[in-house]
Write an enzyme that holds these catalytic residues in place. Sequence first.
Site, PDB file in Angstrom:
ATOM      1  N   THR A  36       0.661  -1.440   0.063  1.00  0.00           N
ATOM      2  CA  THR A  36       0.095   0.482   0.211  1.00  0.00           C
ATOM      3  C   THR A  36       0.781   1.114   0.046  1.00  0.00           C
ATOM      4  O   THR A  36       2.446   1.170   0.022  1.00  0.00           O
ATOM      5  CB  THR A  36      -1.074  -0.176   1.371  1.00  0.00           C
ATOM      6  OG1 THR A  36       0.133   0.368   1.898  1.00  0.00           O
ATOM      7  CG2 THR A  36      -1.683  -1.579   1.015  1.00  0.00           C
ATOM      8  N   THR A 130      -0.784  -2.464  19.027  1.00  0.00           N
ATOM      9  CA  THR A 130      -0.453  -1.260  19.518  1.00  0.00           C
ATOM     10  C   THR A 130      -1.136  -1.475  21.056  1.00  0.00           C
ATOM     11  O   THR A 130      -1.697  -1.956  21.460  1.00  0.00           O
ATOM     12  CB  THR A 130      -1.268  -0.545  18.682  1.00  0.00           C
ATOM     13  OG1 THR A 130      -0.957   0.687  19.795  1.00  0.00           O
ATOM     14  CG2 THR A 130      -3.078  -0.575  18.888  1.00  0.00           C
ATOM     15  N   ASP A 131      -0.178  -0.310  21.691  1.00  0.00           N
ATOM     16  CA  ASP A 131      -0.926   0.370  22.984  1.00  0.00           C
ATOM     17  C   ASP A 131      -2.379   0.981  23.365  1.00  0.00           C
ATOM     18  O   ASP A 131      -2.910   0.863  23.965  1.00  0.00           O
ATOM     19  CB  ASP A 131      -0.073   0.522  23.810  1.00  0.00           C
ATOM     20  CG  ASP A 131       0.417   2.039  23.229  1.00  0.00           C
ATOM     21  OD1 ASP A 131       0.138   2.508  22.147  1.00  0.00           O
ATOM     22  OD2 ASP A 131       1.310   3.584  24.032  1.00  0.00           O
ATOM     23  N   GLU A 132      -3.041   1.048  22.201  1.00  0.00           N
ATOM     24  CA  GLU A 132      -4.081   2.482  22.059  1.00  0.00           C
ATOM     25  C   GLU A 132      -5.100   1.534  21.943  1.00  0.00           C
ATOM     26  O   GLU A 132      -5.769   2.232  22.438  1.00  0.00           O
ATOM     27  CB  GLU A 132      -3.883   3.341  20.651  1.00  0.00           C
ATOM     28  CG  GLU A 132      -3.108   4.052  19.811  1.00  0.00           C
ATOM     29  CD  GLU A 132      -2.868   5.057  18.717  1.00  0.00           C
ATOM     30  OE1 GLU A 132      -3.259   4.947  18.224  1.00  0.00           O
ATOM     31  OE2 GLU A 132      -1.646   5.213  18.519  1.00  0.00           O
ATOM     32  N   TYR A 155      -9.073   4.145  13.979  1.00  0.00           N
ATOM     33  CA  TYR A 155      -7.491   1.953  14.210  1.00  0.00           C
ATOM     34  C   TYR A 155      -7.668   1.716  15.256  1.00  0.00           C
ATOM     35  O   TYR A 155      -7.657   0.427  15.382  1.00  0.00           O
ATOM     36  CB  TYR A 155      -6.474   3.252  14.131  1.00  0.00           C
ATOM     37  CG  TYR A 155      -5.298   2.802  14.246  1.00  0.00           C
ATOM     38  CD1 TYR A 155      -4.995   1.238  13.433  1.00  0.00           C
ATOM     39  CD2 TYR A 155      -4.540   2.879  15.815  1.00  0.00           C
ATOM     40  CE1 TYR A 155      -4.146   1.110  13.931  1.00  0.00           C
ATOM     41  CE2 TYR A 155      -3.153   2.258  15.979  1.00  0.00           C
ATOM     42  CZ  TYR A 155      -2.596   0.687  15.087  1.00  0.00           C
ATOM     43  OH  TYR A 155      -1.621   0.908  15.787  1.00  0.00           O
ATOM     44  N   LYS A 159      -7.734  -2.308  15.758  1.00  0.00           N
ATOM     45  CA  LYS A 159      -6.455  -3.393  16.387  1.00  0.00           C
ATOM     46  C   LYS A 159      -7.212  -4.274  18.134  1.00  0.00           C
ATOM     47  O   LYS A 159      -7.051  -5.069  17.724  1.00  0.00           O
ATOM     48  CB  LYS A 159      -5.583  -2.312  17.024  1.00  0.00           C
ATOM     49  CG  LYS A 159      -4.549  -1.978  15.302  1.00  0.00           C
ATOM     50  CD  LYS A 159      -4.058  -2.544  14.350  1.00  0.00           C
ATOM     51  CE  LYS A 159      -3.055  -3.889  15.393  1.00  0.00           C
ATOM     52  NZ  LYS A 159      -2.182  -4.672  14.685  1.00  0.00           N
TER      53      LYS A 159
HETATM   54  P1  NAD Z   1       3.379   0.563   8.490  1.00  0.00           P
HETATM   55  O1  NAD Z   1       2.140   1.038   8.067  1.00  0.00           O
HETATM   56  O2  NAD Z   1       4.458   1.655   8.688  1.00  0.00           O
HETATM   57  O3  NAD Z   1       2.999  -0.540   7.892  1.00  0.00           O
HETATM   58  C1  NAD Z   1       2.014  -1.518   7.331  1.00  0.00           C
HETATM   59  C2  NAD Z   1       2.282  -2.391   5.869  1.00  0.00           C
HETATM   60  O4  NAD Z   1       1.230  -3.615   6.365  1.00  0.00           O
HETATM   61  C3  NAD Z   1       2.612  -1.952   5.066  1.00  0.00           C
HETATM   62  O5  NAD Z   1       3.831  -1.805   4.208  1.00  0.00           O
HETATM   63  C4  NAD Z   1       1.362  -2.248   3.602  1.00  0.00           C
HETATM   64  O6  NAD Z   1       1.859  -2.365   2.680  1.00  0.00           O
HETATM   65  C5  NAD Z   1       1.008  -3.601   4.952  1.00  0.00           C
HETATM   66  N1  NAD Z   1      -0.077  -3.454   4.392  1.00  0.00           N
HETATM   67  C6  NAD Z   1      -1.577  -3.401   4.774  1.00  0.00           C
HETATM   68  N2  NAD Z   1      -2.664  -2.901   4.310  1.00  0.00           N
HETATM   69  C7  NAD Z   1      -1.828  -4.715   3.747  1.00  0.00           C
HETATM   70  C8  NAD Z   1      -3.647  -6.169   3.286  1.00  0.00           C
HETATM   71  N3  NAD Z   1      -4.170  -5.732   3.574  1.00  0.00           N
HETATM   72  N4  NAD Z   1      -2.355  -6.831   2.658  1.00  0.00           N
HETATM   73  C9  NAD Z   1      -1.326  -6.794   2.653  1.00  0.00           C
HETATM   74  N5  NAD Z   1      -0.491  -5.777   3.735  1.00  0.00           N
HETATM   75  C10 NAD Z   1      -1.073  -4.851   3.973  1.00  0.00           C
HETATM   76  O7  NAD Z   1       2.791   0.211   9.617  1.00  0.00           O
HETATM   77  P2  NAD Z   1       3.525   0.184  11.063  1.00  0.00           P
HETATM   78  O8  NAD Z   1       4.038   1.801  12.321  1.00  0.00           O
HETATM   79  O9  NAD Z   1       5.064  -0.418  10.204  1.00  0.00           O
HETATM   80  O10 NAD Z   1       2.995  -0.670  11.728  1.00  0.00           O
HETATM   81  C11 NAD Z   1       3.526  -2.231  11.852  1.00  0.00           C
HETATM   82  C12 NAD Z   1       2.110  -2.902  12.847  1.00  0.00           C
HETATM   83  O11 NAD Z   1       3.302  -2.842  14.468  1.00  0.00           O
HETATM   84  C13 NAD Z   1       0.772  -2.559  12.806  1.00  0.00           C
HETATM   85  O12 NAD Z   1      -0.059  -3.969  13.424  1.00  0.00           O
HETATM   86  C14 NAD Z   1       0.232  -1.644  13.802  1.00  0.00           C
HETATM   87  O13 NAD Z   1      -0.687  -1.644  14.347  1.00  0.00           O
HETATM   88  C15 NAD Z   1       1.725  -2.362  15.160  1.00  0.00           C
HETATM   89  N6  NAD Z   1       2.034  -0.767  15.848  1.00  0.00           N
HETATM   90  C16 NAD Z   1       2.431   0.297  15.490  1.00  0.00           C
HETATM   91  C17 NAD Z   1       3.147   0.997  16.114  1.00  0.00           C
HETATM   92  C18 NAD Z   1       3.832   2.122  15.856  1.00  0.00           C
HETATM   93  O14 NAD Z   1       4.303   3.457  15.619  1.00  0.00           O
HETATM   94  N7  NAD Z   1       3.907   2.499  13.851  1.00  0.00           N
HETATM   95  C19 NAD Z   1       3.107   0.534  17.747  1.00  0.00           C
HETATM   96  C20 NAD Z   1       2.631  -0.477  17.939  1.00  0.00           C
HETATM   97  C21 NAD Z   1       1.523  -1.076  17.079  1.00  0.00           C
END
Ligand code: NAD
Length: 349
Positions: A36, A130-132, A155, A159
Amino acid sequence: MNLLITGGAGFIGSHVVRLFVEVYPHYHVYNLDALTYAGNLQNLADVEGRENYTFLRGDITDASYLEGIFQEHKFDAIIHLAAESHVDRSIAGPMAFVQTNVMGTVNLLEACRRSWAGDYAGKLFYHVSTDEVYGSLGAEGLFTESTPYDPRSPYSASKAASDHFVRAWHHTYGMPVKLSNCSNNYGPNHFPEKLIPLAIHNIKAGKPVPVYGRGENVRDWLYVKDHAQAIDAIFHRGKVGQTYNVGGVNEWRNIDLIELLCDVMDEKLGREKGDSRKLITFVKDRAGHDARYAIDSSKLMEELGWEPSVTFEEGLRLTVDWYLANEGWLEEVTSGHYRDYYREQYEER
Ligand code: NAD
């Protein structure tokens, strides 16, 4: 082991993929990502071509596609990170979050259940969250693993739903699962819609740095490579059926964080101290903006011996250095659609 990592072309996923490919050469790592706007294979240019790494372009909302790759590759374990991840986008368009975060997760659980057919020896479904999901805190207290769920944004609600489904597959079907709920990450390869990379980008360009409300919201920040290390520890040594909170013991008000970042940028760009702070611009607050998140990671620290490897000041400097040295990456991801999104979000309010 055939290990499937979803969302590996994204911010956190790319650090997790690199760690597993490098540290566990006897695993074969399959990175499944739909690419994406948030996914970028440049994040893994150094991993491409490694013998124990395969990229699969596919969408987790497509159940029949998942069925096919599970039959073909016989995955033993999955680390599930693929998600729609940006709160502001979830407010503007929640359905994509329901599709990917809820339906996509259930599709993966079902693909595992069918593929493993009740033989769970050596199998694992690890869900990254996530902690959210815990909602918002007042001035005191910390989220623990037993804090009741109270998500506020589309969001976090999506989650939270996905976390419940993962636990349901454990209790109902006996699937071995692990979960972790982490605070805000920062570091290299972070898409510039998020606070820290957006601020670095704008400070460098001399553009206004938008801060929601009065910047008083508090977040805990963790360096992304430390999150990847935590995922490694939980994947290998965490207990099945358990949840681990992951955080940096590092709470910052947004405004204090941005001011620190401005000072680091002044130093790195050879500007007069205080110059970049003049770019700070308060903008209309996000709808339903949670006041404070703070997380208690003592279970992870005490049970698995994990701790953050860098202080926030060190991590922030590493991050700034990376963005200044990788202008091409930033140029590429901030072209086209991102410009339209940015205009709608911050300039037309
Ligand atoms: P990101 O948005 O940078 O990456 C998400 C990835 O998922 C992208 O590469 C996207 O192409 C892929 N994706 C999206 N929809 C898809 C689909 N339908 N099928 C296959 N691939 C798909 O997100 P991030 O920040 O790296 O977060 C990764 C995970 O960690 C998430 O589950 C998020 O909820 C969790 N998280 C993130 C944070 C943060 O601070 N960024 C904190 C805690 C938890």
